[in-house]
Motif scaffolding. Structure first.
Motif, PDB file in Angstrom:
ATOM      1  N   LYS A  79       0.832  -1.209   0.000  1.00 13.28           N
ATOM      2  CA  LYS A  79       0.000   0.000   0.000  1.00 13.28           C
ATOM      3  C   LYS A  79       0.865   1.256   0.000  1.00 13.28           C
ATOM      4  CE  LYS A  79      -4.025  -1.881   2.425  1.00 13.28           C
ATOM      5  NZ  LYS A  79      -4.760  -1.872   3.714  1.00 13.28           N
ATOM      6  N   LEU A  80       1.898   1.247   0.797  1.00 13.92           N
ATOM      7  CA  LEU A  80       2.757   2.427   0.882  1.00 13.92           C
ATOM      8  C   LEU A  80       3.578   2.618  -0.390  1.00 13.92           C
ATOM      9  CD1 LEU A  80       3.884   2.118   4.589  1.00 13.92           C
ATOM     10  CD2 LEU A  80       2.568   3.984   3.591  1.00 13.92           C
ATOM     11  N   LYS A  81       3.972   1.526  -1.017  1.00 16.19           N
ATOM     12  CA  LYS A  81       4.705   1.641  -2.273  1.00 16.19           C
ATOM     13  C   LYS A  81       3.839   2.270  -3.353  1.00 16.19           C
ATOM     14  CE  LYS A  81       7.392  -1.084  -5.595  1.00 16.19           C
ATOM     15  NZ  LYS A  81       7.888  -2.448  -5.945  1.00 16.19           N
ATOM     16  N   ARG A  82       2.581   1.849  -3.406  1.00 17.84           N
ATOM     17  CA  ARG A  82       1.660   2.434  -4.370  1.00 17.84           C
ATOM     18  C   ARG A  82       1.345   3.887  -4.006  1.00 17.84           C
ATOM     19  NH1 ARG A  82      -4.436   0.183  -5.816  1.00 17.84           N
ATOM     20  NH2 ARG A  82      -5.078   1.990  -7.066  1.00 17.84           N
ATOM     21  N   ALA A  83       1.189   4.151  -2.717  1.00 21.35           N
ATOM     22  CA  ALA A  83       0.845   5.497  -2.269  1.00 21.35           C
ATOM     23  C   ALA A  83       1.945   6.500  -2.567  1.00 21.35           C
ATOM     24  CB  ALA A  83       0.546   5.477  -0.775  1.00 21.35           C
ATOM     25  N   ALA A  84       3.179   6.022  -2.636  1.00 23.96           N
ATOM     26  CA  ALA A  84       4.288   6.926  -2.932  1.00 23.96           C
ATOM     27  C   ALA A  84       4.147   7.564  -4.304  1.00 23.96           C
ATOM     28  CB  ALA A  84       5.617   6.165  -2.839  1.00 23.96           C
ATOM     29  N   LEU A 108      -1.893   7.972  -0.648  1.00 19.94           N
ATOM     30  CA  LEU A 108      -1.130   8.197   0.576  1.00 19.94           C
ATOM     31  C   LEU A 108      -2.028   8.770   1.668  1.00 19.94           C
ATOM     32  CD1 LEU A 108       1.501   8.216   2.150  1.00 19.94           C
ATOM     33  CD2 LEU A 108       2.007  10.476   1.168  1.00 19.94           C
ATOM     34  N   ALA A 109      -2.887   9.719   1.299  1.00 21.60           N
ATOM     35  CA  ALA A 109      -3.793  10.313   2.290  1.00 21.60           C
ATOM     36  C   ALA A 109      -4.667   9.240   2.935  1.00 21.60           C
ATOM     37  CB  ALA A 109      -4.663  11.381   1.627  1.00 21.60           C
ATOM     38  N   ALA A 110      -5.168   8.303   2.145  1.00 27.34           N
ATOM     39  CA  ALA A 110      -6.029   7.242   2.674  1.00 27.34           C
ATOM     40  C   ALA A 110      -5.249   6.311   3.597  1.00 27.34           C
ATOM     41  CB  ALA A 110      -6.655   6.458   1.536  1.00 27.34           C
ATOM     42  N   VAL A 111      -4.028   5.950   3.215  1.00 19.22           N
ATOM     43  CA  VAL A 111      -3.210   5.061   4.049  1.00 19.22           C
ATOM     44  C   VAL A 111      -2.881   5.722   5.383  1.00 19.22           C
ATOM     45  CG1 VAL A 111      -0.991   3.894   4.242  1.00 19.22           C
ATOM     46  CG2 VAL A 111      -2.245   3.806   2.097  1.00 19.22           C
ATOM     47  N   VAL A 134      -4.575   7.955   6.984  1.00 19.62           N
ATOM     48  CA  VAL A 134      -5.770   8.050   7.821  1.00 19.62           C
ATOM     49  C   VAL A 134      -6.172   6.698   8.384  1.00 19.62           C
ATOM     50  CG1 VAL A 134      -8.259   8.481   7.773  1.00 19.62           C
ATOM     51  CG2 VAL A 134      -6.699  10.151   6.766  1.00 19.62           C
ATOM     52  N   TYR A 135      -6.279   5.690   7.524  1.00 21.18           N
ATOM     53  CA  TYR A 135      -6.878   4.417   7.930  1.00 21.18           C
ATOM     54  C   TYR A 135      -5.874   3.400   8.483  1.00 21.18           C
ATOM     55  CZ  TYR A 135     -11.016   6.186   5.589  1.00 21.18           C
ATOM     56  OH  TYR A 135     -12.084   6.960   5.227  1.00 21.18           O
ATOM     57  N   ASP A 136      -4.604   3.550   8.145  1.00 19.24           N
ATOM     58  CA  ASP A 136      -3.603   2.602   8.642  1.00 19.24           C
ATOM     59  C   ASP A 136      -2.729   3.179   9.746  1.00 19.24           C
ATOM     60  OD1 ASP A 136      -3.724   0.076   6.868  1.00 19.24           O
ATOM     61  OD2 ASP A 136      -3.822   1.707   5.427  1.00 19.24           O
ATOM     62  N   PHE A 137      -2.621   4.523   9.794  1.00 20.62           N
ATOM     63  CA  PHE A 137      -1.746   5.138  10.789  1.00 20.62           C
ATOM     64  C   PHE A 137      -2.466   6.140  11.694  1.00 20.62           C
ATOM     65  CE2 PHE A 137       1.249   3.897   7.378  1.00 20.62           C
ATOM     66  CZ  PHE A 137       2.019   3.006   8.120  1.00 20.62           C
ATOM     67  N   ASN A 138      -3.763   6.322  11.465  1.00 21.33           N
ATOM     68  CA  ASN A 138      -4.577   7.202  12.313  1.00 21.33           C
ATOM     69  C   ASN A 138      -4.044   8.625  12.376  1.00 21.33           C
ATOM     70  OD1 ASN A 138      -6.633   5.374  13.014  1.00 21.33           O
ATOM     71  ND2 ASN A 138      -5.296   4.397  14.507  1.00 21.33           N
ATOM     72  N   ILE A 139      -3.558   9.096  11.226  1.00 20.91           N
ATOM     73  CA  ILE A 139      -3.219  10.507  11.084  1.00 20.91           C
ATOM     74  C   ILE A 139      -4.503  11.247  10.739  1.00 20.91           C
ATOM     75  CG2 ILE A 139      -1.935  12.196   9.729  1.00 20.91           C
ATOM     76  CD1 ILE A 139      -0.176  10.514  11.536  1.00 20.91           C
ATOM     77  N   ILE A 140      -4.916  12.198  11.571  1.00 20.61           N
ATOM     78  CA  ILE A 140      -6.156  12.919  11.343  1.00 20.61           C
ATOM     79  C   ILE A 140      -6.081  13.631  10.002  1.00 20.61           C
ATOM     80  CG2 ILE A 140      -7.745  14.660  12.234  1.00 20.61           C
ATOM     81  CD1 ILE A 140      -7.498  12.237  14.017  1.00 20.61           C
TER      82      ILE A 140
END
Length: 544
Positions: free
Chosen positions: A294-299, A305-308, A310-316
């Motif tokens: 997911k992070l490789k694609r998000a890069a 990246l915004a979705a990862v 929020v949903y995987d790292f709980n960054i508001i």
């Protein structure tokens, strides 16, 4: 075995968020130094864990029918939730917020806790409700309960599946999914309420109704499980802020347990060593290779990246198609308007009649060229409470806090805006340089304002006129050079702003999250910014 202590020993040597470690330090202290009549009972904590691991079973895939094995973090959480009791056996914790990244095994754990509350929590006639913003989401945990019952010969003898719920004829307890509007939930007598994905619930009344439905129970529990989500100024934001304050020691609420798996700083996601902070089941129920993919694609894609985050790292954060990220526009700073007594300001007004908010903004500036925004919003009084129920937006809370006023009747009275601006001039001795306004639907109001001594300036709402002010506003928000008094309505509007470009790469604001989510506060502020940059020299000359 004291699983809280065992888990804390792992936290001391591992990667964990500051807040989570602080909470568990408090739990360890409470184990060693009982207070307020509550002691930690290994027996009560172990009772729940034994039920989950000996009675409940895995329900899906190759592990279906096999015993459910809790992870250490889950045992510690369950121990804290159920293990602190008074002399009568009543639990200390009545409410808990568990913030954890997706795919960390929450649904299985929650289903098992629902079954425990149904059969073994010392209460006949227990009512357990699984709630979410939509019934389909609420049914995810309910269906997990059903599958566990089907896979277990023991549970299937004690629990029967009915049309809309699970029912135990042994003690007349039931488990039922709920996803209805809050105004249909009256009359419940809830023992345990599990709210799944709290971040999706817009209507705070749903939360309040379920909490109040537990008032007659001796040992109620309201359990909220969620990721950070993208819906801002929602009940999640309120409860997350409350949980943070409890965890930080700013609020003393002995009945509320905050367990927050999150990164301490946004940039920590770039170091794999920090991933476990938001994902305690990483490498077990949450696959490491899947997160890496997911992070490789998000890069390669900022929206992914915004979705990862929020949903995987709980960054508001807010919606990926929004103009600015939460981190960019969020600014908790406030100021005292009286400190600007005698100052000059530039105003901006976004007018409406019925459906949208009307907003007036004043923009102040000091000699260091820092900007300060003060706003007021208006809605018609007629249909006000119907609007709250229909749109699920806390206009009433904002009105009570003084951020919003009501106009008598069914339309906006523009003279109320004039009156508000006159109050600022008369009571705080502010001096207006210019008031920017959208000429659409301005009608008689411009004549009224001119007669009152205000210098009015049209701001046509097109990309050519709005693009530069929007760029300046974005720069000031990102640089934290604009103090907007942490206004909750403006925060909501900022989270809803998307952006479109014309063929000349000029930008314009649009609603990014649907027609019901307003951006009027930003439109008003942009009118003020347009006026500011047309009269910047004048404003700078008179800045305090």
């Amino acid at each position: 075995m004291n699983w809280i202590l065992e888990y804390y020993r792992c936290l001391e040597s591992g990667d964990v968020s500051r807040r989570l470690k602080r909470v568990y330090e408090g739990l360890i202290d409470a184990c060693n130094n009982p207070s307020n009549g509550y002691v930690f009972s290994d027996e009560r904590a172990e009772r729940v864990i034994n039920f989950v691991e000996r009675i409940c079973v895995q329900s899906k895939g190759e592990w279906a029918g096999k015993p459910l094995e809790l992870q250490l973090w889950q045992k510690a959480f369950i121990s804290a939730l159920f293990g602190f009791v008074d002399a009568s056996g009543n639990r200390k914790y009545r409410e808990s917020l568990l913030l954890v990244g997706r795919k960390n095994g929450k649904s299985t754990m929650l289903a098992a806790l629902c079954l425990y509350a149904m059969l073994a929590d010392f209460e006949n006639g227990a009512e357990i409700y699984c709630m979410a913003t939509k019934k389909a989401q609420a049914e995810l945990i309910f269906e997990e309960c059903c599958r566990m019952v089907r896979q277990s010969p023991l549970l299937s003898r004690m629990i029967k599946k009915r049309k809309t719920d699970l029912f135990s004829p042994i003690n007349f307890s039931k488990i039922k999914p709920l996803g209805k509007n809050s105004d249909t939930l009256d009359g419940l007598n809830c023992s345990l309420c599990v709210i799944d994905e709290l971040h999706n619930i817009k209507d705070r009344q749903q939360y309040e109704v379920m909490r109040l439905s537990q008032s007659a129970r001796q040992n109620p529990l309201l359990l909220m499980i969620t990721t950070a989500g993208t819906m801002r100024e929602s009940v999640f934001d309120d409860l997350y802020s409350y949980a943070c304050n409890v965890a930080d020691g700013n609020i003393d609420d002995p009945a509320f347990l905050p367990i927050l798996y999150e990164l301490d700083d946004r940039d920590e996601w770039q170091d794999p060593q920090n991933w476990i902070k938001a994902n305690p089941s990483l490498g077990v129920t949450k696959r490491l290779d899947d997160l890496q993919a997911k992070l490789k694609r998000a890069a390669q894609n900022p929206r992914d990246l915004a979705a990862v985050l929020v949903y995987d790292f709980n960054i508001i954060g807010n919606s990926a198609n929004c103009w600015l990220t939460y981190e960019q526009w969020n600014n908790p700073a406030t100021f005292n308007l009286d400190d600007f007594r005698g100052a000059y300001f530039i105003g901006g007004v976004d007018l409406s009649r019925v459906n949208d908010l009307t907003c007036a903004s004043i923009l102040l500036m000091d000699s260091a060229e820092r900007k300060f925004c003060h706003q007021m919003y208006w809605l018609p009084a007629d249909g006000f409470h119907d609007r709250i129920q229909r749109e699920k937006v806390p206009y009433d809370k904002w009105q009570q806090a003084g951020f919003l006023r009501l106009c008598s009747g069914c339309t906006i009275r523009y003279s109320d805006i004039t009156e508000w601006l006159m109050q600022l001039v008369q009571t705080i001795e502010l001096s207006p340089l210019v008031i920017g306004y959208d000429p659409y639907a301005a009608a008689y109001w411009v004549d009224e304002m001119t007669a009152a001594g205000f210098r009015m300036e049209k701001i046509p709402q097109n990309a050519k006129n709005i693009s530069l002010p929007m760029q300046h506003l974005g720069s000031d928000l990102i640089a934290k050079n604009l103090n907007y008094q942490n206004n909750p309505i403006l925060r909501w509007c900022l989270s809803n702003v998307g952006v479109i470009e014309d063929i000349h790469e000029n930008i314009m604001p649009i609603k990014a999250n649907g027609a019901k989510n307003k951006i009027d506060g930003v439109s008003s502020l942009l009118d003020a910014y347009a006026g500011l940059y047309q009269h910047y020299g004048e404003m700078l000359n008179v800045a305090l």
